[in-house]
Design a protein around this motif. Sequence first.
Motif, PDB file in Angstrom:
ATOM      1  N   THR A 162     -11.148  -2.284 -19.104  1.00 13.88           N
ATOM      2  CA  THR A 162     -11.674  -3.539 -19.207  1.00 13.88           C
ATOM      3  C   THR A 162     -12.255  -3.884 -17.818  1.00 13.88           C
ATOM      4  O   THR A 162     -12.967  -4.882 -17.747  1.00 13.88           O
ATOM      5  CB  THR A 162     -10.655  -4.690 -19.387  1.00 13.88           C
ATOM      6  N   GLY A 163     -12.465  -3.115 -17.021  1.00 15.55           N
ATOM      7  CA  GLY A 163     -12.843  -3.376 -15.676  1.00 15.55           C
ATOM      8  C   GLY A 163     -12.232  -4.579 -15.028  1.00 15.55           C
ATOM      9  O   GLY A 163     -13.053  -5.376 -14.145  1.00 15.55           O
ATOM     10  N   THR A 164     -10.988  -5.050 -15.122  1.00 20.01           N
ATOM     11  CA  THR A 164     -10.376  -6.069 -14.334  1.00 20.01           C
ATOM     12  C   THR A 164     -10.256  -5.553 -13.074  1.00 20.01           C
ATOM     13  O   THR A 164     -10.004  -4.494 -12.492  1.00 20.01           O
ATOM     14  CB  THR A 164      -9.001  -6.161 -15.126  1.00 20.01           C
ATOM     15  N   SER A 165     -10.213  -6.647 -12.158  1.00 18.09           N
ATOM     16  CA  SER A 165     -10.285  -6.448 -10.861  1.00 18.09           C
ATOM     17  C   SER A 165      -8.581  -7.012 -10.560  1.00 18.09           C
ATOM     18  O   SER A 165      -8.017  -7.871 -11.296  1.00 18.09           O
ATOM     19  CB  SER A 165     -10.731  -7.188  -9.935  1.00 18.09           C
ATOM     20  N   VAL A 166      -8.072  -6.408  -9.504  1.00 17.19           N
ATOM     21  CA  VAL A 166      -6.629  -6.773  -9.435  1.00 17.19           C
ATOM     22  C   VAL A 166      -6.636  -7.114  -7.777  1.00 17.19           C
ATOM     23  O   VAL A 166      -6.949  -6.303  -6.803  1.00 17.19           O
ATOM     24  CB  VAL A 166      -5.662  -5.401  -9.641  1.00 17.19           C
ATOM     25  N   LEU A 167      -5.964  -8.209  -7.741  1.00 19.83           N
ATOM     26  CA  LEU A 167      -5.517  -8.847  -6.338  1.00 19.83           C
ATOM     27  C   LEU A 167      -3.794  -8.446  -6.307  1.00 19.83           C
ATOM     28  O   LEU A 167      -3.255  -9.174  -6.961  1.00 19.83           O
ATOM     29  CB  LEU A 167      -5.935 -10.218  -6.032  1.00 19.83           C
ATOM     30  N   PHE A 168      -3.617  -7.385  -5.463  1.00 18.04           N
ATOM     31  CA  PHE A 168      -2.243  -6.959  -5.593  1.00 18.04           C
ATOM     32  C   PHE A 168      -1.622  -7.297  -4.273  1.00 18.04           C
ATOM     33  O   PHE A 168      -1.794  -6.847  -2.980  1.00 18.04           O
ATOM     34  CB  PHE A 168      -2.306  -5.509  -5.708  1.00 18.04           C
ATOM     35  N   ILE A 169      -0.556  -8.238  -4.434  1.00 22.06           N
ATOM     36  CA  ILE A 169       0.280  -8.685  -3.126  1.00 22.06           C
ATOM     37  C   ILE A 169       1.479  -7.722  -3.138  1.00 22.06           C
ATOM     38  O   ILE A 169       2.289  -7.780  -4.033  1.00 22.06           O
ATOM     39  CB  ILE A 169       0.530 -10.189  -3.122  1.00 22.06           C
ATOM     40  N   THR A 170       1.826  -7.109  -2.051  1.00 18.07           N
ATOM     41  CA  THR A 170       3.145  -6.426  -2.150  1.00 18.07           C
ATOM     42  C   THR A 170       3.503  -5.977  -0.594  1.00 18.07           C
ATOM     43  O   THR A 170       2.798  -6.163   0.278  1.00 18.07           O
ATOM     44  CB  THR A 170       2.705  -4.932  -2.791  1.00 18.07           C
ATOM     45  N   HIS A 171       4.689  -5.697  -0.526  1.00 18.04           N
ATOM     46  CA  HIS A 171       5.012  -5.009   0.839  1.00 18.04           C
ATOM     47  C   HIS A 171       5.274  -3.789   0.872  1.00 18.04           C
ATOM     48  O   HIS A 171       5.784  -3.121   1.808  1.00 18.04           O
ATOM     49  CB  HIS A 171       6.485  -5.903   1.031  1.00 18.04           C
ATOM     50  N   ASP A 172       5.230  -3.009  -0.253  1.00 16.17           N
ATOM     51  CA  ASP A 172       5.459  -1.733  -0.393  1.00 16.17           C
ATOM     52  C   ASP A 172       4.093  -0.935  -0.174  1.00 16.17           C
ATOM     53  O   ASP A 172       3.264  -0.897  -0.838  1.00 16.17           O
ATOM     54  CB  ASP A 172       5.848  -1.368  -1.843  1.00 16.17           C
ATOM     55  N   MET A 173       4.288  -0.353   1.044  1.00 20.22           N
ATOM     56  CA  MET A 173       2.953   0.309   1.423  1.00 20.22           C
ATOM     57  C   MET A 173       2.698   1.591   0.628  1.00 20.22           C
ATOM     58  O   MET A 173       1.594   2.136   0.512  1.00 20.22           O
ATOM     59  CB  MET A 173       3.322   0.759   2.935  1.00 20.22           C
ATOM     60  N   GLY A 174       3.687   2.037   0.086  1.00 13.49           N
ATOM     61  CA  GLY A 174       3.595   3.196  -1.017  1.00 13.49           C
ATOM     62  C   GLY A 174       2.873   2.782  -2.096  1.00 13.49           C
ATOM     63  O   GLY A 174       1.845   3.464  -2.391  1.00 13.49           O
ATOM     64  N   VAL A 175       3.169   1.745  -2.503  1.00  9.60           N
ATOM     65  CA  VAL A 175       2.398   1.104  -3.702  1.00  9.60           C
ATOM     66  C   VAL A 175       0.907   0.897  -3.268  1.00  9.60           C
ATOM     67  O   VAL A 175      -0.104   1.350  -4.118  1.00  9.60           O
ATOM     68  CB  VAL A 175       3.063   0.100  -4.369  1.00  9.60           C
ATOM     69  N   VAL A 176       0.805   0.300  -2.030  1.00 10.52           N
ATOM     70  CA  VAL A 176      -0.492   0.235  -1.593  1.00 10.52           C
ATOM     71  C   VAL A 176      -1.523   1.332  -1.391  1.00 10.52           C
ATOM     72  O   VAL A 176      -2.612   1.656  -2.007  1.00 10.52           O
ATOM     73  CB  VAL A 176      -0.521  -0.413  -0.177  1.00 10.52           C
ATOM     74  N   ALA A 177      -0.584   2.627  -0.969  1.00 16.16           N
ATOM     75  CA  ALA A 177      -1.387   3.869  -0.832  1.00 16.16           C
ATOM     76  C   ALA A 177      -1.646   4.410  -2.147  1.00 16.16           C
ATOM     77  O   ALA A 177      -2.718   4.884  -2.357  1.00 16.16           O
ATOM     78  CB  ALA A 177      -0.471   4.815  -0.210  1.00 16.16           C
ATOM     79  N   GLU A 178      -0.829   3.907  -3.018  1.00 15.47           N
ATOM     80  CA  GLU A 178      -1.191   4.717  -4.299  1.00 15.47           C
ATOM     81  C   GLU A 178      -2.162   4.029  -5.395  1.00 15.47           C
ATOM     82  O   GLU A 178      -3.085   4.461  -6.041  1.00 15.47           O
ATOM     83  CB  GLU A 178       0.108   4.745  -5.172  1.00 15.47           C
ATOM     84  N   ILE A 179      -2.330   2.638  -5.057  1.00 14.47           N
ATOM     85  CA  ILE A 179      -3.272   2.191  -6.151  1.00 14.47           C
ATOM     86  C   ILE A 179      -4.518   1.194  -5.322  1.00 14.47           C
ATOM     87  O   ILE A 179      -5.305   1.136  -6.044  1.00 14.47           O
ATOM     88  CB  ILE A 179      -2.566   1.273  -6.805  1.00 14.47           C
ATOM     89  N   ALA A 180      -4.225   0.833  -4.160  1.00 17.44           N
ATOM     90  CA  ALA A 180      -5.416   0.103  -3.709  1.00 17.44           C
ATOM     91  C   ALA A 180      -6.637   0.661  -3.340  1.00 17.44           C
ATOM     92  O   ALA A 180      -6.712   1.997  -3.080  1.00 17.44           O
ATOM     93  CB  ALA A 180      -5.017  -0.605  -2.270  1.00 17.44           C
TER      94      ALA A 180
END
Lengths: 313, 285, 490, 594
Positions: free
Chosen positions: D200-218
């Motif tokens: 759907t082309g959704t944009s995501v604003l992702f707040i997190t503390h998990d740098m692993g997650v950041v690395a994976e998805i951002a």
Amino acid sequence: MLGFVLRRLGFAVVTLLAVLTLVFFVIRILPGDPTVVILGDQASAQSIALLRERMGLDQPIALQYLQFLGGALRGDWGTSLVSGRPVIQEVLNVLPHTLELTAVALVLGVVLGLPAGVWAAVNRNRIPDYVTRVVSLLGLSAPAFVSGIVLLLVFAIVLRWFPVISGGQGTTPLERLRDLALPALNLALIMAAYVTRVTRSSMLEVLSQDYVRTAMAKGASGFAIVWRHALRNCLIPVVTVVGLYLGILIGNSVLTEIVFNRPGLGKLIVGALNQRDYTMLQGMMVIYTLIVVLVNLATDLVYGLIDPRVQYK
Amino acid sequence: MLLAGNALRFTGKALTSNPTTLVGAIIFVAIVVLAILAPYISPYDPVAQRITIRLQGPSWEHWLGTDYYGRDILSRLLHGARYSLVIGILSITLAVILGSLIGLIAGYFGGRIDIVIMQVMDVVLAFPALILGIILVAVLGASVTNIIIAIAFTAVPAFARIARAPVMTLREREFVQAGYALGFSDLRIMFRHILPNIVPEIIVMASLWMATAVRTEASLAFIGLGIAPPTPTWGGMVREGFENILDSYSVALFPSLAVLVLVLALNLIGDGLRDAIDPKVGTNS
Amino acid sequence: QTLTIAVPGNDMATLDPHRASATLDKNVINWMFNGLVRTAPGQFSLETIEPDIAESWTTSADGLTWTFNLRQDVTCQRDYGPLTASDVVYSLKRAASPETSSYAGDYAAFERIEAIDDHTVEIGLAHPVPSMLGLLVPFNGGSIVCEAAGTELGEDFGRNPVGTGPFAFAEYQSQQFVRLVANDGYFRGTPEIKEILFRYLGSDSSRDLAFQSGEVDLVNGRFEQSWLDRTAQLPDTTVSVLGPYELHQLHLNMNQPPLDDIRVRQAIAHAVDRAGLVAFRGEMLTREATSVIPSGYLGYEAQDLPEYDPEKARALLAEAGYPDGIDLKTVQTTLPAMLTTMEVVQAQLAEVGIRLNFELVDHPTFHEQIRQDLSQVVYYGAARLPVADIFLTQFFDSNSIVQTPGAVTNFSHCDVADAEIEAARTEIDPERQKELWAEAQRKIVEALCAVPLYEMGQPYAWNNKVQFAYPLAGSLNLSPMIDETTRLVD
Amino acid sequence: MSEPVLSVDNLRIAFGKSEVVKGVSFTLAAGKTLALVGESGSGKSVTALSIMRLLPAKSRVSGSVRLAGTDMLALDGRQLRKARGSLAGMIFQEPMTSLNPVLRVGDQVAEALRYHTQLSPAEAKQEVLRLFDRVRIPDAARRYTEFPHTFSGGMRQRVMIAMALACKPRLLIADEPTTALDVTIQAEILGLLAELQRETGTSVLFITHDMGVVAEIADDVLVMRRGELLEQGAVRQIFAAPQHAYTRDLLAAVPRLGDMTAHEGPMRFRPRASAPAAPAKPQRPEQDAPILEVKDLVTRFRVRSGMFGRHTGNVHAVDGVSFAIKRGETLALVGESGCGKSTTGRSILRLNAPTSGEVRFEGENVLASSGEDLRRIRRQMQMIFQDPYGSLDPRQTIGSAIAEPIRVHGIASGSEVEDRVAHLLGRVELDPSSANRFPHEFSGGQRQRICIARSLALDPRLVIADEAVSALDVSIKAQVTDLMLDLQEDLGLAYLFISHDMAVVERISHRIAVMYLGRIVEIGPRAAVIGSPTHPYTRRLLAAVPVADPSARRERRTDRVAEELRSPIRPLDYSSPPASYRQVTPGHFVLEDA
Ligand SMILES: Nc1ncnc2c1ncn2[C@@H]1O[C@H](COP(=O)(O)OP(=O)(O)OP(=O)(O)O)[C@@H](O)[C@H]1O
Ligand SMILES: Nc1ncnc2c1ncn2[C@@H]1O[C@H](COP(=O)(O)OP(=O)(O)OP(=O)(O)O)[C@@H](O)[C@H]1O
Ligand SMILES: [Mg+2]
Ligand SMILES: [Mg+2]
């Protein structure tokens, strides 16, 4: 839950027995004598004594109590000392009137009070809030007889929409409703006042919760937020007050009954009290207690329906 | 002591944070002051009868008119405030304290304790105020103290139920469980954590119940557990007024209004207090 | 045609005429029963006694044997058949038996009640009775009930009364109304009004409003001048005060200090302003009392009552050793009509330093406590069968002193006129009897057993649609006589 | 590039006098994922809330927020309602309190659909069930009708995710959406988000503390501290060449699974500044008698259905769990979300009534004690709740909340109490001056720290820490874990450390227990479990741990895990098979498949 209900009802039997005993002895301690009422003020001491004997009031009180208890357990509540009619029948005669009045008053009270309370809460410290505060207190500050007379003056005398005597004789539903309208409104005013105030207060509390924010985030309308998300969460105190008032109402609607000339339990009990009609009082108190116990049990069950976290231990 | 300190602080907060609370407080203080000053500021002797000017409407001589015995309604209202205030406030305070305590205990412990306590309350609740009143007159005799006891007695089960309901959900909340985990005693959890969370509802109900108390005083007067005539009380005045309402509205109207104003003032204060102890008030729009 | 009547009160207790003691019950009984004799329609004085069921009667010279010839056309309501002498005998025996009657005492002298034939009844008395015929009017025990109904219904008779009068019982709805229907076979003719709805409307204001709105034709009002004035202003309305008048007085407990001192009692008597009380209650409704029994009673004589004189009252108190006034305790009912009067009395007495302290109690408690001697001052209003004897006996004969075996309503412990009351009771010579009664009244007034206040009638109002065929002075049963002649016009 | 979906310009937010967001500007393009990281309490949640206009009334907002071309700050009520849910959906940081306690979970999700789509009620329900499946809520049909309080923390979070995704919004704001999820489910959820983004082309604003997650998805990263935007840039650039010192610190502090292979026992993040309070190192844990012993613990919840709440089944939340913790030892409890970890912790403290089993604390039978005894035991055995907000009395200032146990148990009195409170607050990196604020005035991570401070106030012997550090940014997380280790070192504290963060678990624990469907499937020394996982679930778990290196990004799994979702709800007559364990190496046990 079924277990809970059964347990409560089991306790209710004990409660009823306690009330029975309490009432039996307490009313006999009360000053005032049914025989004077029956015989009138010209009766001599001899004829009073004679009547007491005939009614068994001269027997030891413990014996009277046992006889009464025995009868009560067999379902025989005795006959009214004053009128001689069976207590059960007297009560059943007027009970429908009371129930009908109370039910309609209840519905009216909630229908008036709940939206008003919500309205006030949503508009906290703005004009609607002040208006509902003052109006709801108006209903509360004027005793039932004053508000009743005012209602009669306005609706029965000036507007002539309703009869002054709403004896509840109507046969068609419409007629019955017409008979009920004013007295029910009169009782509902007080109830509405309580409901309004409690709803407002607990609504304020709920509106600041996180899940209300969630509902907003979903795009829920103000209406949905208030009525779907917030209301149920603020209902417990409201239900408490309604249940409470229901119990109180049944006993305290006497003024409304008198002003609007309706038969009812309130009149019956005040009459019985004024005549020191022991048997009648005993029977009435049991009915009252039963009603209060049932209403409160229902309230407790409704708590569970409203809030799944409430546990019946 | 801690609680008292808090109460003071919250009262201060309530008064300063909201103008309507201040209005309520001013009205209330005014009523109290008027009541205290009644003997000095009343235009007439509240019990002096003037049979020739009975049931008159408001006039220059009698601002609020005269009653059934030609007594000055204003003077009676002023004097009556003393009893009505004392009776109303003391009885409700008593009922609130006792009732909340009972409800708190029942709701908190639940189970058998709850059932037994609430059934006892049901019994009291089942007795109409009138009957309770008569019993109390019979047992205690009629005096101001006993009226207060009687009115409180009728209100206790109400407050017990009002307090108990929210306790039943609060006791399942996590912060209460956190209290257990911290090794707090039941007493502490009840009074320090659950009680403050039910106070708003109780405050609101208490300020409402004042009206009921004043009315109960009137109906108790009716069965003799009242202040004996000719001493004025608001409840008694309303009752007297009711009997003559078609002859003169003012006899019933003004005492009713007085009750209204008092209850309104208390409600404004109550709302203010409620908001003051609500840390989150106005959080969401 | 339905005549709707509204009365203050919440319910009926019993419609058994021999049992009923409540005014509201007697009100209804008034229209259902006949006696052997009756007071003239619209009248309540015993001087107007005329035949009712009995066509005629004779008395033996010693006044001990009375023979009544009954009408032949009297039938019981509700198909209980013709009324005969045995019904009358049954009825009077029923009235004389404490088992079935609250008024048995009145008939204690009835030694013998016999049916001579189907239409003749003979009564033998143990001793002469001051007003024998008064006991046979349809009031209290005098109402004639039908035997068949009485025996058949037993205890239920009170809810299913059967008499011979113009209206028959039809229906009762608890706390709401009693409905009577015309007795088509009434021996004086079929009533014009077909139905009477006797409604219990406990709230004064709503009763007035119902009258005002036309839902009620005839209304029993409040004991207030203001009510009479206000109601009289309504269109097409007649207001009237009906007799008999009740006498209201203060009974002073002469047994207890300080009331045992005659000077204190005199002080009270001088402190009471009867005119003021009448002004308070209303000129139309009340009149100043003139004796310790109600005016108009057989044997009544006006007395010189102490004048209103606060100065003198104060002086008397001081003389009795109470210069600072006295405190008196009075048990007081919360019944508004009584309480209001006492509040005025309280204010009047306060003027001279007599502090009347109310002990407010509900009505049944009041009745019990005044009978237990707990009240120093008992305020009491009463009307009785209009013969001096009954009133004097119940209130002032030492046999009736409360807390004694024969106790009735002698609250003041009065015993000053015992001899006269006793003697008058059996005196055959009417003149001598009247003298004795007058003497008794004088003595009681002098001793101040009681301080008479005022006499008060029954306030009624009716819509002018209701037409009475004769002037209404009142009725013993305290409700306007409604009989075959009463009409409703449009 | 096309017009950005979200553009925030010079956003300022203040509560009363304190400004908590100080002029933040950024944009987010369609179909992209923007990670918002930063210090706990730096204003991330507040920024997110301001986009949806959901801030408390007493806040002041200025600047501009444009969402899909609309000026959010200018919308009136009706437009705002349309925008919320359909233009932007939000997953709140605190799933525990964000669900309406009196409405059925499924209906709460279906509602969002009803507001923004034309679906009939039945269709909406079908759609919700489908969503529940996708967010891995087992037994979806049954759970649909349940109430939030019967859900575990992670399950609630998944409900929130389903709700936010329901209407396929243009912008999804996810405020720490996976803190309560175990890494396997987290991986699936992240996959789901990616899939949705593709569809759907959704944009995501992702707040997190998990740098692993950041690395994976951002795609891009924003770094915030104290209300200010420190740095923004593409994810690789931030990881590879952080500009700001704070960002560098942040990245340096990130623990990585496997860091500890060379090390035995727990290890602090930073060397200890002060010398240990107790000069002598406490004895090695192994030599001690266990402080806590749990044997065959079983906790079941009733499942009721129908009008009269008939008891139709049981949730076997804890199904025969046994373990022991020695003094000074940390046992980490990891496992799938909803597998019964919190319930185990709560049962040990008797906050739930266990169905059977035995719990001994220092030899004392906890389940048999009551009254004063129980209180005494509880005092020594503290719990940090998974839901920090819910476990704080809303009407008590946090200062008083921390001071209360100190006073109650007479640990200190008078002004000493205040000193202690200030000290404790300081140790969890909170400003002591915030002591007189109420819980709702704090950020999620701050509340978590308050709860930690409170539980430490009592000098307990054992702390059950249920996701105690999940909402903290890496640097504070490091500080708090160090604090915990210090205390363990000084006082011989034992921990039952419930967590989803495998890297932290590796750092802090002596031993690890892996739970699955109410049972411990594997338990053993940390090195053994991480180094040679034996049970298939353990293996899956470890494989799913995200790696904080965008260049090592794995192929995101979008297909369903082969294994069927399993639910702990069992019929009434179900009796659990006995658990038998096989010893792999000394102290390392694995559940044998029945
Ligand atoms: N209602 C409020 N009243 C006063 N201050 C508040 C309120 N809500 C948040 N704050 C303050 O605003 C600041 C930012 O909070 P925010 O929730 O945005 O932090 P965060 O970056 O999301 O932190 P975390 O990672 O811990 O969730 C915090 O210092 C917090 O104390
Ligand atoms: N009060 C309750 N009533 C019914 N079921 C419950 C209740 N509390 C928890 N459960 C169920 O018990 C199971 C275990 O829940 P628990 O909270 O222990 O999980 P958890 O391992 O802590 O999960 P998470 O990591 O998501 O927090 C879940 O299936 C949950 O739905
Ligand atoms: Mg946050
Ligand atoms: Mg959990």
